[in-house]
Design a protein around this motif. Structure first.
Motif, PDB file in Angstrom:
ATOM      1  N   ASP A 123       2.342  10.629   8.747  1.00 47.13           N
ATOM      2  CA  ASP A 123       1.203  11.196   9.450  1.00 47.13           C
ATOM      3  C   ASP A 123       0.608  10.160  10.399  1.00 47.13           C
ATOM      4  OD1 ASP A 123      -0.907  12.902  10.196  1.00 47.13           O
ATOM      5  OD2 ASP A 123      -2.181  12.098   8.611  1.00 47.13           O
ATOM      6  N   ARG A 124       0.820  10.370  11.698  1.00 47.86           N
ATOM      7  CA  ARG A 124       0.220   9.542  12.752  1.00 47.86           C
ATOM      8  C   ARG A 124       0.403   8.046  12.487  1.00 47.86           C
ATOM      9  NH1 ARG A 124      -2.350  12.159  16.457  1.00 47.86           N
ATOM     10  NH2 ARG A 124      -3.491  10.284  17.135  1.00 47.86           N
ATOM     11  N   VAL A 125       1.655   7.662  12.276  1.00 44.53           N
ATOM     12  CA  VAL A 125       1.975   6.246  12.039  1.00 44.53           C
ATOM     13  C   VAL A 125       1.900   5.482  13.352  1.00 44.53           C
ATOM     14  CG1 VAL A 125       3.809   4.634  11.401  1.00 44.53           C
ATOM     15  CG2 VAL A 125       3.395   6.688  10.019  1.00 44.53           C
ATOM     16  N   ALA A 126       1.184   4.380  13.337  1.00 45.95           N
ATOM     17  CA  ALA A 126       1.083   3.496  14.495  1.00 45.95           C
ATOM     18  C   ALA A 126       1.513   2.101  14.067  1.00 45.95           C
ATOM     19  CB  ALA A 126      -0.341   3.474  15.041  1.00 45.95           C
ATOM     20  N   LEU A 127       2.465   1.515  14.791  1.00 45.43           N
ATOM     21  CA  LEU A 127       2.983   0.198  14.426  1.00 45.43           C
ATOM     22  C   LEU A 127       3.514  -0.492  15.671  1.00 45.43           C
ATOM     23  CD1 LEU A 127       3.774  -1.832  12.157  1.00 45.43           C
ATOM     24  CD2 LEU A 127       5.987  -0.655  12.056  1.00 45.43           C
ATOM     25  N   ASP A 128       3.216  -1.774  15.809  1.00 49.94           N
ATOM     26  CA  ASP A 128       3.767  -2.606  16.874  1.00 49.94           C
ATOM     27  C   ASP A 128       4.487  -3.786  16.245  1.00 49.94           C
ATOM     28  OD1 ASP A 128       2.664  -1.809  19.759  1.00 49.94           O
ATOM     29  OD2 ASP A 128       1.078  -1.411  18.296  1.00 49.94           O
ATOM     30  N   ARG A 130       1.112   6.521   6.000  1.00 49.82           N
ATOM     31  CA  ARG A 130       0.446   5.923   7.163  1.00 49.82           C
ATOM     32  C   ARG A 130       0.487   4.416   6.982  1.00 49.82           C
ATOM     33  NH1 ARG A 130      -3.255   9.553   5.026  1.00 49.82           N
ATOM     34  NH2 ARG A 130      -3.484  11.537   6.130  1.00 49.82           N
ATOM     35  N   ILE A 131       0.310   3.676   8.066  1.00 54.36           N
ATOM     36  CA  ILE A 131       0.145   2.229   7.948  1.00 54.36           C
ATOM     37  C   ILE A 131      -1.310   1.977   7.582  1.00 54.36           C
ATOM     38  CG2 ILE A 131       0.339  -0.010   9.081  1.00 54.36           C
ATOM     39  CD1 ILE A 131       3.012   1.402   8.737  1.00 54.36           C
ATOM     40  N   ASP A 132      -1.536   1.566   6.347  1.00 56.84           N
ATOM     41  CA  ASP A 132      -2.899   1.363   5.874  1.00 56.84           C
ATOM     42  C   ASP A 132      -3.494   0.076   6.427  1.00 56.84           C
ATOM     43  OD1 ASP A 132      -5.075   2.157   3.863  1.00 56.84           O
ATOM     44  OD2 ASP A 132      -4.643   0.075   3.290  1.00 56.84           O
ATOM     45  N   ARG A 133      -2.713  -1.004   6.374  1.00 56.75           N
ATOM     46  CA  ARG A 133      -3.147  -2.283   6.928  1.00 56.75           C
ATOM     47  C   ARG A 133      -1.947  -3.209   7.031  1.00 56.75           C
ATOM     48  NH1 ARG A 133      -7.680  -3.343   2.804  1.00 56.75           N
ATOM     49  NH2 ARG A 133      -7.621  -1.069   2.742  1.00 56.75           N
ATOM     50  N   ILE A 134      -2.145  -4.317   7.729  1.00 57.41           N
ATOM     51  CA  ILE A 134      -1.053  -5.264   7.964  1.00 57.41           C
ATOM     52  C   ILE A 134      -1.502  -6.650   7.530  1.00 57.41           C
ATOM     53  CG2 ILE A 134       0.399  -6.379   9.706  1.00 57.41           C
ATOM     54  CD1 ILE A 134       0.427  -3.754  11.222  1.00 57.41           C
TER      55      ILE A 134
END
Length: 269
Positions: free
Chosen positions: A35-40, A224-228
């Motif tokens: 769901d709406r994964v954002a990652l760089d 989802r990406i929760d945190r990095i």
């Protein structure tokens, strides 16, 4: 070792923008895996994905590989929109998936054959056999190799195509602990030699900390990406070092906050 002139620093940036993936389930139901994964991921960076089983880590890796398409959102490698598989994105799975009827040399050559460049790049095969320490096993067959050696052959087969991004889906999960730790060092050595961007899926917290520049923590499904977490530890890393153990405690805390350590197994997602 492969010389610096042969493609060193080949990595490309990877971007995921609002990526979602939904699967059909039984009786017309739908399962939202991502769901709406954002990652760089920066060019030449090594990033791990961790999270509970079933959170969509392998699904995201397959989307980056182009083996499946997102339901929504976009994935980019450099300036290229991902719309399908490409030799510029190599994949290594937990099972080495070598062709049992081919020698190790022929297995490593197979990607070059598929791309029609074997004649012009055949000279690199010996270099990659040396890179993974298999020069003495070029004419052996997969069943004659240990699990760690077979996985090294799979890595060489992926790297010889000079991928800009190498995707690793639990590539060491089937190995014993001693072989796994040796293979982690092999992956680091190849990554440093090649400069390839790497995205690693792993359930092993220590493995993620030992290898990664950064670790992306995913939530339970829908993923989802929760945190990095930035792993600002010098290499080579010592697993019993105080700062390593502090990072380990922090990562376990983050997984607890996402609910990850309570998630039941859900194979295949």
């Amino acid at each position: 070792m492969v010389s610096d002139a042969v493609g060193a620093g080949e990595g490309a940036a990877l971007r995921a923008r609002a990526v979602g993936k939904t699967f059909a389930a039984t009786e017309g139901a739908r399962v939202v895996a991502l769901d709406r994964v954002a990652l760089d991921v920066g060019a030449g960076e090594l990033v791990s994905l961790v999270g509970p089983s079933g959170c969509g880590k392998s699904t995201l890796l397959r989307l980056v590989a182009g083996l499946d398409l997102p339901t929504e959102g976009e994935l980019w490698v450099g300036s290229e929109l991902i719309t399908g598989p490409s030799a510029e994105r190599g994949v290594v799975f937990q099972d080495p998936s070598l062709f049992p009827w081919l020698t190790i040399r022929r297995n490593i050559e197979s990607g070059l054959v598929a791309r029609g460049v074997l004649r012009s790049q055949r000279h690199e095969v010996d270099e990659y056999l040396r890179l993974v320490g298999l020069e003495g096993f070029a004419n052996s067959y997969p069943h004659q190799l240990s699990g760690g050696m077979a996985q090294r052959a799979a890595l060489a087969r992926a790297l010889i195509n000079h991928p800009r991004v190498l995707l690793l889906d639990e590539p060491l999960g089937a190995l014993d602990q001693f072989t796994r730790m040796r293979m982690q060092d092999e992956i680091l050595r190849m990554w440093q030699a090649r400069g390839t961007t790497m995205l690693l899926v792993t359930h092993d917290i220590d493995e993620a900390l030992y290898l990664s520049d950064r670790i992306a923590v995913m939530t339970p499904r829908p993923g989802r990406i929760d945190r990095i977490l930035d792993v600002d530890l010098p290499r080579p890393r010592q697993r019993n070092d105080r700062r390593f153990l502090e990072h380990r405690a922090r990562l376990l805390e983050l997984l607890h906050l996402t609910g990850g350590i309570e998630e039941p197994l859900a194979p295949g997602v």
